[in-house]
Design a protein around this motif. Structure first.
Motif, mmCIF file in Angstrom:
data_model
loop_
_atom_site.group_PDB
_atom_site.id
_atom_site.type_symbol
_atom_site.label_atom_id
_atom_site.label_comp_id
_atom_site.label_asym_id
_atom_site.label_seq_id
_atom_site.Cartn_x
_atom_site.Cartn_y
_atom_site.Cartn_z
ATOM 1 N N GLY A 30 50.944 37.953 64.752
ATOM 2 C CA GLY A 30 51.494 36.693 64.118
ATOM 3 C C GLY A 30 51.819 36.660 62.546
ATOM 4 O O GLY A 30 51.517 35.687 61.858
ATOM 5 N N TYR A 31 51.627 37.886 61.782
ATOM 6 C CA TYR A 31 51.807 37.823 60.502
ATOM 7 C C TYR A 31 53.039 38.576 60.223
ATOM 8 O O TYR A 31 53.420 39.495 61.015
ATOM 9 C CB TYR A 31 50.538 38.762 59.778
ATOM 10 N N ARG A 32 53.582 38.453 59.092
ATOM 11 C CA ARG A 32 54.757 39.110 58.814
ATOM 12 C C ARG A 32 54.514 39.954 57.320
ATOM 13 O O ARG A 32 54.078 39.401 56.437
ATOM 14 C CB ARG A 32 55.843 38.075 58.284
ATOM 15 N N ALA A 33 54.847 41.257 57.481
ATOM 16 C CA ALA A 33 54.927 42.155 56.426
ATOM 17 C C ALA A 33 56.469 42.873 56.062
ATOM 18 O O ALA A 33 56.740 42.963 57.277
ATOM 19 C CB ALA A 33 53.811 43.343 56.648
ATOM 20 N N PRO A 34 56.494 42.801 54.942
ATOM 21 C CA PRO A 34 58.128 43.475 54.703
ATOM 22 C C PRO A 34 58.121 44.940 55.379
ATOM 23 O O PRO A 34 57.083 45.639 55.479
ATOM 24 C CB PRO A 34 58.114 43.646 53.198
ATOM 25 N N SER A 35 59.354 45.169 55.903
ATOM 26 C CA SER A 35 59.318 46.540 56.622
ATOM 27 C C SER A 35 61.097 46.857 56.954
ATOM 28 O O SER A 35 61.480 45.738 57.013
ATOM 29 C CB SER A 35 58.746 46.655 58.009
ATOM 30 N N ALA A 36 61.129 48.082 56.632
ATOM 31 C CA ALA A 36 62.695 48.354 56.985
ATOM 32 C C ALA A 36 62.896 49.544 57.962
ATOM 33 O O ALA A 36 63.181 49.643 59.048
ATOM 34 C CB ALA A 36 63.240 48.571 55.691
ATOM 35 N N CYS A 37 62.487 50.744 57.261
ATOM 36 C CA CYS A 37 62.951 51.971 57.908
ATOM 37 C C CYS A 37 61.702 52.294 59.092
ATOM 38 O O CYS A 37 61.831 53.055 60.032
ATOM 39 C CB CYS A 37 62.638 53.055 57.052
ATOM 40 N N ARG A 38 60.554 51.743 58.877
ATOM 41 C CA ARG A 38 59.309 51.950 59.687
ATOM 42 C C ARG A 38 59.037 53.411 60.031
ATOM 43 O O ARG A 38 58.500 53.724 61.053
ATOM 44 C CB ARG A 38 59.573 51.197 61.050
ATOM 45 N N ASN A 39 59.329 54.114 59.104
ATOM 46 C CA ASN A 39 59.008 55.499 59.095
ATOM 47 C C ASN A 39 58.639 56.105 58.019
ATOM 48 O O ASN A 39 58.852 57.654 58.025
ATOM 49 C CB ASN A 39 60.322 56.107 59.728
ATOM 50 N N GLY A 40 57.972 55.483 56.983
ATOM 51 C CA GLY A 40 57.462 56.243 55.846
ATOM 52 C C GLY A 40 58.466 56.346 54.847
ATOM 53 O O GLY A 40 58.088 57.256 53.963
ATOM 54 N N VAL A 41 59.611 56.123 54.922
ATOM 55 C CA VAL A 41 60.898 56.536 54.003
ATOM 56 C C VAL A 41 60.934 55.741 52.926
ATOM 57 O O VAL A 41 61.096 56.053 51.787
ATOM 58 C CB VAL A 41 62.132 56.851 54.862
ATOM 59 N N CYS A 42 61.043 54.415 53.049
ATOM 60 C CA CYS A 42 61.613 53.463 52.103
ATOM 61 C C CYS A 42 60.498 52.983 51.346
ATOM 62 O O CYS A 42 60.943 52.346 50.210
ATOM 63 C CB CYS A 42 62.260 52.321 52.928
ATOM 64 N N HIS A 43 59.406 52.809 51.782
ATOM 65 C CA HIS A 43 58.293 52.279 50.915
ATOM 66 C C HIS A 43 58.008 50.926 50.717
ATOM 67 O O HIS A 43 57.498 50.433 50.064
ATOM 68 C CB HIS A 43 57.854 53.064 49.523
ATOM 69 N N ILE A 44 59.009 50.396 51.386
ATOM 70 C CA ILE A 44 58.734 48.861 51.205
ATOM 71 C C ILE A 44 57.682 48.003 51.873
ATOM 72 O O ILE A 44 57.441 47.021 51.746
ATOM 73 C CB ILE A 44 59.978 48.190 51.943
ATOM 74 N N CYS A 45 57.122 48.765 52.693
ATOM 75 C CA CYS A 45 55.961 48.222 53.312
ATOM 76 C C CYS A 45 54.308 48.744 52.644
ATOM 77 O O CYS A 45 53.377 48.725 53.226
ATOM 78 C CB CYS A 45 55.491 48.695 54.752
ATOM 79 N N ALA A 46 54.600 49.056 51.299
ATOM 80 C CA ALA A 46 53.468 49.936 50.662
ATOM 81 C C ALA A 46 52.353 48.768 50.370
ATOM 82 O O ALA A 46 52.757 47.583 49.946
ATOM 83 C CB ALA A 46 53.996 50.292 49.196
ATOM 84 N N ALA A 47 51.151 49.068 50.411
ATOM 85 C CA ALA A 47 50.008 48.395 49.934
ATOM 86 C C ALA A 47 49.273 49.222 49.289
ATOM 87 O O ALA A 47 48.984 50.298 49.566
ATOM 88 C CB ALA A 47 49.345 47.560 51.581
ATOM 89 N N LEU A 82 42.994 46.151 51.886
ATOM 90 C CA LEU A 82 44.290 46.492 51.478
ATOM 91 C C LEU A 82 44.850 45.154 50.468
ATOM 92 O O LEU A 82 44.429 43.894 50.659
ATOM 93 C CB LEU A 82 45.379 46.626 52.223
ATOM 94 N N GLU A 83 45.388 45.466 49.451
ATOM 95 C CA GLU A 83 46.173 44.567 48.582
ATOM 96 C C GLU A 83 47.626 44.424 49.115
ATOM 97 O O GLU A 83 48.301 45.416 48.945
ATOM 98 C CB GLU A 83 45.778 44.741 47.223
ATOM 99 N N MET A 84 48.184 43.278 49.589
ATOM 100 C CA MET A 84 49.379 43.162 50.066
ATOM 101 C C MET A 84 49.927 41.626 49.494
ATOM 102 O O MET A 84 49.450 40.903 50.502
ATOM 103 C CB MET A 84 49.725 43.522 51.436
ATOM 104 N N THR A 85 50.425 41.620 48.487
ATOM 105 C CA THR A 85 50.796 40.024 48.305
ATOM 106 C C THR A 85 51.881 39.617 49.229
ATOM 107 O O THR A 85 51.951 38.236 49.259
ATOM 108 C CB THR A 85 51.279 39.911 46.683
#
Ligand code: FES
Length: 329
Positions: A30-47, A82-85
């Protein structure tokens, strides 16, 4: 075996099983984290890694910088911090307005138009699969549309039915064609998936109610939903099935059961009314006591569905639809 990931600065604790990525665990709980490619390419999910061992997959080390973890790839082998704002818990989505670019307006079929909107870079629209938005169009206060894609990207897809006689829908399309930007208000609606259900799921849509269901299916598939998933889509005429390629692609997914029903299809038992959609649903092989149902369509269709499934043993608490809120019986 599971480990715990502590997210700062929120202090949220998420249990991660050895078989899943941190991103999958986050969504499931039940949490939301940013994600797009979900495959290590776009780095939008970096923490940023503060402590612990996140495992080799998804760990980025750049000299002189703190190690970074791509949560869509990482399968941690020990408790981590992890730090993920931009990680938010399920109930913390706030209603807000943003200006988005109108990317395209395309006729899909039979008066249904696909609209693609693009949020500004760095403004990932926050919503749960199944929620809707309002287009803020001058002189129109009722331009509400389900978001037809899963959360996690800058793109927002809408399906708009605009038959020539329907003046408000025609006005909306004309506005979107004439203006490069439109303001939107989101997210809205409580018939949505704030977390991954732990039961079989049956989704029922009529007409462009398909948009809400599509968002849910895409999100469940992207998050490796582990239970049976059935989709029923009813339309009045075969040409109104404006998204058949998408629908057909789901048929090949393991654990998915997809039924499309159209009134004028001679190979189909449907004779022209949504009660046939309900009949088809009643043949679904599931234990209704332990199934969650999400229905998207007219109040008549939604209540007919709820009544029929209640007789089959579906508890009311497991039946979800926006209609229950905006058109209570
Ligand atoms: S790198 Fe794209 S979502 Fe993780």
């Amino acid at each position: 075996v599971s480990v715990e990931v502590l997210f700062q600065p929120g202090g949220y604790r998420v249990k991660v099983e050895s078989t899943e990525t941190i991103l999958e665990a986050v969504a499931r709980q039940g949490y939301r984290a940013p994600s797009a490619c979900r495959n290590g390419v776009c780095h939008i999910c970096a923490a940023k890694l503060l402590a612990g061992d996140p495992g080799p997959a998804g760990l980025l080390t750049v000299p002189d910088n703190a190690p970074t973890v791509l949560v869509c790839k990482a399968k941690p082998t020990s408790d981590c911090e992890l730090e993920m704002t931009n990680l938010h818990p399920a109930d913390k989505l706030v209603l807000r307005e943003i200006s988005v670019q109108v990317k395209s307006v395309t006729l899909l079929s039979a008066d249904v138009y696909g609209v693609e909107l693009l949020a500004p870079a760095g403004e990932l629209p926050a919503f749960y699969a199944g929620q809707y938005l309002q287009l803020l169009i001058p002189q129109l206060d009722s331009a509400f549309f389900s978001i037809a894609n899963a959360p996690g990207s800058r793109v927002i897809e809408l399906h708009i039915l605009a038959p020539p006689g329907q003046s408000s829908a025609v006005t909306i399309l004309a506005y979107l064609r004439a203006n490069p930007l439109v303001r939107i208000r989101l997210p809205m609606g409580s018939c949505c998936l704030a977390r991954i259900p732990e039961t079989p799921v049956v989704l029922v849509a009529a007409g462009t109610g398909f948009a809400q269901i599509k968002s849910m299916v895409e999100w469940l598939l992207a998050n490796n939903f582990r239970h049976p998933l059935s989709v029923y889509w009813g339309v009045r005429k075969a040409e109104e099935r404006y998204a058949m390629p998408v629908f057909e692609s789901w048929r090949t997914q393991p654990g998915m059961h997809c039924v499309a029903i159209a009134a004028d299809n001679p190979d189909n038992e449907w004779t022209g009314h949504h009660t046939e959609l309900v009949k088809a649903l009643s043949r679904e092989q599931t234990d209704w006591q332990t199934t969650a149902v999400y229905a998207s369509g007219s109040p008549a269709m939604v209540y007919a569905t709820q009544d029929a499934l209640r007789v089959l043993g579906l508890p009311d608490a497991q039946f979800h639809s926006d209609v229950l809120e905006y058109a209570p019986r």
